[in-house]
Design an enzyme around this catalytic site. Structure first.
Site, PDB file in Angstrom:
ATOM      1  N   VAL A 225      42.474  41.232  18.672  1.00  0.00           N
ATOM      2  CA  VAL A 225      41.651  42.250  19.323  1.00  0.00           C
ATOM      3  C   VAL A 225      41.984  43.640  18.776  1.00  0.00           C
ATOM      4  CG1 VAL A 225      41.064  43.344  21.520  1.00  0.00           C
ATOM      5  CG2 VAL A 225      41.358  40.859  21.403  1.00  0.00           C
ATOM      6  N   CYS A 226      43.260  43.918  18.612  1.00  0.00           N
ATOM      7  CA  CYS A 226      43.669  45.232  18.108  1.00  0.00           C
ATOM      8  C   CYS A 226      43.216  45.454  16.667  1.00  0.00           C
ATOM      9  CB  CYS A 226      45.183  45.398  18.217  1.00  0.00           C
ATOM     10  SG  CYS A 226      45.773  45.482  19.930  1.00  0.00           S
ATOM     11  N   THR A 227      43.130  44.382  15.898  1.00  0.00           N
ATOM     12  CA  THR A 227      42.625  44.506  14.534  1.00  0.00           C
ATOM     13  C   THR A 227      41.198  45.038  14.555  1.00  0.00           C
ATOM     14  OG1 THR A 227      44.051  42.730  13.713  1.00  0.00           O
ATOM     15  CG2 THR A 227      42.085  43.224  12.423  1.00  0.00           C
TER      16      THR A 227
ATOM     17  N   GLU B 201      39.880  46.804  16.941  1.00  0.00           N
ATOM     18  CA  GLU B 201      39.895  48.152  17.504  1.00  0.00           C
ATOM     19  C   GLU B 201      40.279  49.193  16.454  1.00  0.00           C
ATOM     20  OE1 GLU B 201      41.045  47.258  22.147  1.00  0.00           O
ATOM     21  OE2 GLU B 201      42.652  47.567  20.702  1.00  0.00           O
ATOM     22  N   LEU B 202      41.341  48.909  15.722  1.00  0.00           N
ATOM     23  CA  LEU B 202      41.783  49.847  14.690  1.00  0.00           C
ATOM     24  C   LEU B 202      40.704  50.025  13.628  1.00  0.00           C
ATOM     25  CD1 LEU B 202      45.456  48.632  14.498  1.00  0.00           C
ATOM     26  CD2 LEU B 202      44.810  51.005  14.849  1.00  0.00           C
TER      27      LEU B 202
END
Length: 219
Positions: free
Chosen positions: A44-46, A48-49
């Site tokens: 998920v953070c991938t 987002e970034l």
């Protein structure tokens, strides 16, 4: 420590993918968005970034700097950035903080102050609360705080919308209504008397209730 809106954002020194920084000095006279991640190489953070990399130009237009944070080392961030660009189509050009001693996560109340150890051996589940967004003004005060669960991707278009509201209401004596976006009508701040409002808004306003005074967005 407990943080509240309008508290001074804690200052710190840290290593980032763009070298060492002192946070308040790095912000300078800009606005800043600090957004944190439980661990590198998480799905998920991938996304987002990568999304933030794609819309960074819109933050720059608003005199706002972006900075990411993960408790993993800076070297890991650099490797992760390659994955982000290859899978999301945008290069990460903003700095990412390496918080291996958990100091910044604790300073911003994302982990308990008594949390032992370093980033070594920690999992995303251990760091689930290191998933926050802070908007910080040029006065170094915290203007917004949001914390998301790991399974829910953050809506960074909403962060941009809130930033627009914060910058508008910092400059003019207005507030923004539900679901407001750039160009929509706004509300005269409750702290402004009708007499003062007549000077600030000489074209008048709509008032379905005395406390609800609606005007066009100031330019």
């Amino acid at each position: 420590m407990s943080l509240r809106l309008n508290d001074t954002a804690p200052d710190f020194t840290a290593q980032t993918t763009q070298g060492p920084i002192r946070f308040h000095e790095w912000i300078g006279d800009s606005w800043a968005v600090l957004f944190s991640h439980p661990k590198d190489f998480t799905p998920v953070c991938t996304t987002e970034l990568g999304y933030m990399a794609g819309i960074e130009k819109h933050f720059k237009e608003r005199n706002t700097k972006l900075i990411g944070l993960s408790v993993d080392p800076v070297e890991n961030h650099a490797k992760w950035a390659i994955d982000i660009q290859e899978t999301q189509g945008h290069a990460v050009n903003y700095p990412m903080i390496g918080d291996t001693d958990l100091a910044v996560a604790k300073l911003y109340n994302m982990l308990p102050a008594e949390e032992p150890g370093t980033s070594d051996g920690r999992t995303a589940a251990n760091n689930a609360t290191v998933r926050s967004v802070f908007i910080i003004g040029p006065d170094k005060k915290i203007k917004l705080m949001l914390t998301y669960p790991m399974t829910t991707g953050r809506n960074f278009d909403e962060i941009l919308r809130v930033l627009d509201s914060l910058q508008l209401t910092a400059k003019h004596k207005v507030a923004t209504p539900a679901n407001w976006k750039q160009g929509d009508d706004v509300i005269i701040a409750g702290s402004v008397s009708d007499d003062d409002a007549k000077k600030l808004f000489p074209d008048g306003w709509k008032a379905p209730r005395p406390y609800l005074r609606i005007v066009k967005q100031p330019r």
